[in-house]
Design an enzyme around this catalytic site. Sequence first.
Site, PDB file in Angstrom:
ATOM      1  N   HIS B  98     -22.231 -64.469 -17.846  1.00 39.18           N
ATOM      2  CA  HIS B  98     -21.713 -63.544 -16.717  1.00 39.18           C
ATOM      3  C   HIS B  98     -19.975 -63.587 -17.330  1.00 39.18           C
ATOM      4  CE1 HIS B  98     -19.749 -62.077 -13.220  1.00 39.18           C
ATOM      5  NE2 HIS B  98     -20.460 -61.535 -12.938  1.00 39.18           N
ATOM      6  N   GLU B 146     -22.223 -54.874 -17.636  1.00 37.28           N
ATOM      7  CA  GLU B 146     -21.319 -55.062 -16.615  1.00 37.28           C
ATOM      8  C   GLU B 146     -19.949 -54.908 -17.030  1.00 37.28           C
ATOM      9  OE1 GLU B 146     -22.419 -57.235 -12.489  1.00 37.28           O
ATOM     10  OE2 GLU B 146     -22.065 -58.786 -14.130  1.00 37.28           O
ATOM     11  N   ILE B 151     -15.751 -54.634 -12.587  1.00 38.03           N
ATOM     12  CA  ILE B 151     -16.201 -55.725 -11.461  1.00 38.03           C
ATOM     13  C   ILE B 151     -15.130 -55.858 -10.736  1.00 38.03           C
ATOM     14  CG2 ILE B 151     -16.866 -58.182 -11.560  1.00 38.03           C
ATOM     15  CD1 ILE B 151     -18.105 -58.177 -14.144  1.00 38.03           C
ATOM     16  N   GLY B 186     -18.722 -52.728  -9.546  1.00 42.22           N
ATOM     17  CA  GLY B 186     -18.160 -51.878  -8.691  1.00 42.22           C
ATOM     18  C   GLY B 186     -19.156 -51.128  -7.626  1.00 42.22           C
ATOM     19  N   SER B 208     -19.322 -58.517  -4.601  1.00 44.23           N
ATOM     20  CA  SER B 208     -18.497 -58.320  -3.383  1.00 44.23           C
ATOM     21  C   SER B 208     -18.949 -57.109  -2.375  1.00 44.23           C
ATOM     22  CB  SER B 208     -17.178 -58.034  -3.746  1.00 44.23           C
ATOM     23  OG  SER B 208     -17.268 -56.851  -4.623  1.00 44.23           O
TER      24      SER B 208
END
Lengths: 231, 231, 231, 231
Positions: B98, B146, B151, B186, B208
């Site tokens: 990640h 990603e 992010i 996002g 998130s």
Amino acid sequence: MGVGKFSDPFLLINFKTYLEAAGKRAVELARIVEKVGKSNDVRFGVAPQFCDIAQVASAVEIPVFAQHIDPIPPGAFTGHVLAESVKAAGASGTVINHSERNIQLIDIDACVRRAREIGLSTIVCAGTSKLAAAVALTEPDMVAIEPPELIGSGRAVSKERPEIVSDSVRKIRGTNPNVRILCGAGITTGEDLYAALKLGAEGVIVASGVAKSLKPESVLFEFSQAVRRFL
Amino acid sequence: MGVGKFSDPFLLINFKTYLEAAGKRAVELARIVEKVGKSNDVRFGVAPQFCDIAQVASAVEIPVFAQHIDPIPPGAFTGHVLAESVKAAGASGTVINHSERNIQLIDIDACVRRAREIGLSTIVCAGTSKLAAAVALTEPDMVAIEPPELIGSGRAVSKERPEIVSDSVRKIRGTNPNVRILCGAGITTGEDLYAALKLGAEGVIVASGVAKSLKPESVLFEFSQAVRRFL
Amino acid sequence: MGVGKFSDPFLLINFKTYLEAAGKRAVELARIVEKVGKSNDVRFGVAPQFCDIAQVASAVEIPVFAQHIDPIPPGAFTGHVLAESVKAAGASGTVINHSERNIQLIDIDACVRRAREIGLSTIVCAGTSKLAAAVALTEPDMVAIEPPELIGSGRAVSKERPEIVSDSVRKIRGTNPNVRILCGAGITTGEDLYAALKLGAEGVIVASGVAKSLKPESVLFEFSQAVRRFL
Amino acid sequence: MGVGKFSDPFLLINFKTYLEAAGKRAVELARIVEKVGKSNDVRFGVAPQFCDIAQVASAVEIPVFAQHIDPIPPGAFTGHVLAESVKAAGASGTVINHSERNIQLIDIDACVRRAREIGLSTIVCAGTSKLAAAVALTEPDMVAIEPPELIGSGRAVSKERPEIVSDSVRKIRGTNPNVRILCGAGITTGEDLYAALKLGAEGVIVASGVAKSLKPESVLFEFSQAVRRFL
């Protein structure tokens, strides 16, 4: 249940990433540790892998330590070990800077502060007496001196290199009069443990001596006898 | 319960080290994710912190992923994350590399092999289409593109930079025709997700957008509708 | 030419990886530093990048420091910085654990020992007074306290946070009575330097204040006046 | 003087952190390499330590490579290796991700881009054919396949594990038709080199075979003969 309040020796069993002490076997081993500790009135703690903390902590009442935390606050830190998460899983403390997980000096300090902030006990490890005295300045609850060359060797630091233990006790006291002093590396018998306590250690860290033993209960009993003899 | 066998989109909710998705709240959030997924017949998975894997995995039946593993075998690796331990706790897969936990190229490969050895699914992340194609050569089950700059930004990669997604799909297919392709960064609305699927992504990673949402259930429902509309 | 033998303040100019102080400009800047130091009888040293050490060291007689070394012996360590190589290029010392190049505690100790073994002076950096006292236990020639939050800020540690300097001096003396104590972070004027010396620092580390100055000669002259005023 | 323009095999001599190839001996060895190369019309390059680059580059005209660079721009990065500094010292290229200096995948890409930006040639290393094909996607000038288990072993990859070389050539060509392909590990004789070229390698990296040889000139001559025989 913390360990700081006890004047009795504290014995931490480090499960490392041994298969013999992972998953269900982590829970079983923790139960054996607790049972022998209770029967003999000796203070034991266990340090299982992160993923085993929750199950171990719900199975036993003795202190459970994480093997490491990261010096991060809550937030976007995928893949890191958050102090709050370790605590929520039931741990009451954490090992920091184990010789198999050395971290930067600045992070040792940050981890000790993070742990203190949320109420986790801390054991900071160091490989020499000098470095043990250095990390004691970060004011953890405990400092553990573990010469890396003896870890997993079966040759106990307290027998092979007693001067490292006594020297560490002296040097650590020079920088921090209150920290609890542990030692570790190669401790597998009651004699090894007894020698460590006689040299001034207030506890030990034991890993393979228990976690990879075919008869952990016997080893733990022997340790308990050594503690009782010492007290 | 794996994810590789489904041709339907796979949506992984990454709990990161958010307090909003840690401890008991990890279990609660995972239950919500499972419920919405079941009601709408959409494939969700969750990636809680290491210490929460066991409790989450015993509470839900959807796939649980670790956020990281270390490229180690069982043994003396205090403080590391062992693949076997992650699996014993109930995880069926793991995220690797990640952008918040970048690892060496050699370790990406070693982690994929370790995970495959013991039967954990793998999602290897990369920040650019070129690197996504590169990691696809290590033959994980899934690759996730990603872009780190998006992010946590609330600006969806699939809307802001759609060409990154389509370009990644094309490049990844050039090196690995079988890997499942996810995208992330996002993504917070059903539209973002729908756009990602239209661009060729076979799933997404969301963090998130769900984990810090005041109404995760609504967001998850919106995602589900987008998947159903796409199918 | 070492610095340990001088009781006069020692001022190290850190060239970092600034283009303004790289290649030919590293040599030019080192010459200016030397010239001002000689004219005013002030002890300066310079810390250029690895690739510039040889050329700088052959152009000036003042002490040249590496910005970092790796804790390795000679051998198969491609891409690492060997103490012997640094010395062969003409350096007389090395910075260790700069806040922009933090290393593990165990490596700080190993680097100090490696450097001592082959006759390189050592400056170990730390970001807090507590950690400065800790690294002093590794017995380097000098310890530098540099609060990372003030580095490059233009706000001098000796003016903004004088208590950090005085507190560090006191704590470092508690663990090592002989080490030379430097401070750094934000020092750009003669007043900043004078304040540092008054607080007990026996020298300073300055980077952008000189290396990125349009008139490094003026700044260095101002520093020299501050030293002369202090003596 | 670059190497990309030559269709002839390219042989890079890696000086590692060997004392036998450091300081003055780095310059001497580089001169021998250059002399043998010129006499036999064979393309050699050398990769000395950072601190030796300037002196080596001013002593010889053959390509000089750094052993590593950091993925940083100019600025406040004390102790790091800046591409511009490496170039200013006279290097024409850099090795990236050597098995003794593995870096994160994201940094491999960043280093290749930084090097290209300022005109340094790049050799990215990888330990397996799969990873060699992966790093080829970052579009360096050269990719070097070096199985770590054979490095320094005296058993040549081209003789012991010829399939690794041929497999790498095939896989690398699948991801990047233009990159120059090197191999390395254990190459010490002309036969080893000849075998490598026959398998499709367009050059080799040799370290101890030359740098620790008592008669480097003989070894280099033998290599040259092998190249001439191959052409």
